[in-house]
Design an enzyme around this catalytic site. Sequence first.
Site, PDB file in Angstrom:
ATOM      1  N   ASN A  12      17.917 140.323  81.872  1.00 43.18           N
ATOM      2  CA  ASN A  12      17.875 140.946  80.542  1.00 43.18           C
ATOM      3  C   ASN A  12      16.420 140.975  80.082  1.00 43.18           C
ATOM      4  OD1 ASN A  12      18.188 141.785  77.925  1.00 43.18           O
ATOM      5  ND2 ASN A  12      19.213 139.923  77.202  1.00 43.18           N
ATOM      6  N   LYS A  14      15.250 142.397  77.523  1.00 40.59           N
ATOM      7  CA  LYS A  14      15.131 142.469  76.050  1.00 40.59           C
ATOM      8  C   LYS A  14      14.117 143.559  75.659  1.00 40.59           C
ATOM      9  CE  LYS A  14      16.340 137.641  76.025  1.00 40.59           C
ATOM     10  NZ  LYS A  14      16.365 136.370  75.345  1.00 40.59           N
ATOM     11  N   HIS A 100      25.377 139.419  72.511  1.00 33.83           N
ATOM     12  CA  HIS A 100      24.252 138.516  72.805  1.00 33.83           C
ATOM     13  C   HIS A 100      23.915 137.732  71.533  1.00 33.83           C
ATOM     14  CE1 HIS A 100      20.270 137.042  73.818  1.00 33.83           C
ATOM     15  NE2 HIS A 100      20.607 137.230  75.084  1.00 33.83           N
ATOM     16  N   GLU A 102      21.266 136.965  70.183  1.00 37.45           N
ATOM     17  CA  GLU A 102      20.233 137.550  69.320  1.00 37.45           C
ATOM     18  C   GLU A 102      20.841 138.636  68.427  1.00 37.45           C
ATOM     19  OE1 GLU A 102      17.424 138.437  72.413  1.00 37.45           O
ATOM     20  OE2 GLU A 102      17.087 136.291  72.677  1.00 37.45           O
ATOM     21  N   GLU A 170      26.451 131.515  77.383  1.00 33.97           N
ATOM     22  CA  GLU A 170      25.049 131.303  77.036  1.00 33.97           C
ATOM     23  C   GLU A 170      24.938 130.395  75.811  1.00 33.97           C
ATOM     24  OE1 GLU A 170      22.328 134.561  78.683  1.00 33.97           O
ATOM     25  OE2 GLU A 170      22.948 135.182  76.698  1.00 33.97           O
ATOM     26  N   GLY A 176      15.886 130.692  76.040  1.00 34.83           N
ATOM     27  CA  GLY A 176      14.454 130.797  75.791  1.00 34.83           C
ATOM     28  C   GLY A 176      13.789 129.488  75.396  1.00 34.83           C
ATOM     29  N   SER A 216      17.716 129.669  79.998  1.00 37.36           N
ATOM     30  CA  SER A 216      16.603 129.010  80.694  1.00 37.36           C
ATOM     31  C   SER A 216      16.860 128.811  82.184  1.00 37.36           C
ATOM     32  CB  SER A 216      16.261 127.680  80.010  1.00 37.36           C
ATOM     33  OG  SER A 216      15.871 127.908  78.669  1.00 37.36           O
TER      34      SER A 216
END
Length: 260
Positions: A12, A14, A100, A102, A170, A176, A216
Amino acid sequence: MLKRRRILVVGNWKMNPATLARAEKLFVDVEKTIKNKTLRVDMAIAPPLLYVGALSELSGPQKIEFVAQDVSTHESGAHTGEISAAMLRSHGIKCAIVGHSEMRAAGESDESINKKLHALLAVKSVAILCVGESERDGNGNYFGVVEDQLRSAFLDIKMDDVKRMVIAYEPVWAIGTGVNARPEDVEEMRLFINKVLTDLYDRATAEAIRVLYGGSVTPDNAAELLKQGAIDGFLVGGASLEAKKFVEIVKISDQYAKLA
Ligand code: PEP
């Protein structure tokens, strides 16, 4: 013991890289290291949509699938900035990441996630549905969080359709941050997801659905996560922006597929 499905590794990107030239270089660097290899794993990249046309021109014999990072809940009409599942499909993109963290943090609701899955299925496309808790408490509340996300996302989704979906577990705290979930915790969650899916559908359906891990992932932890985590591949963020690291994760997964 869970049945193994074909491993899938998705990068991904992004909102990266910042220019088309850099995106092309990253793509070519990934392509050239795998081009003469027969891989036993599926591989996909979710770049910014604007880049897909140019990148597909650079595609070699080793087919890397393109995945969208989002999709509209709508079919067409006055929805500025949105792209429908049918539009994606007309460009050869048959899969989109949905839910996701985010996007959830930016306000995406469970209802909208469910509508996106229906929108994709209406044109025979599929989703990589992201689920995961924001934090791990000592009481196991994270199981309830993931269960609620799965139940609301799959509302009114038929058994035959859900089998084609991919789930990405996730944990938000691992995305991240450089801190991946422990393989044993991933395995526990993977078994729990299987239980929820069995409850929602049946055992065979639950067994058909691939569950990836994201958060990660690096070449240093990929082997352990695959071995102990009982997962069917990875959704990779940061490490997918470095060709060497992403290809290494693909190779580790391929090696694992060979031995499994
Ligand atoms: C992600 O954003 O889906 C992700 C897994 O990111 P990272 O690999 O950087 O944690």
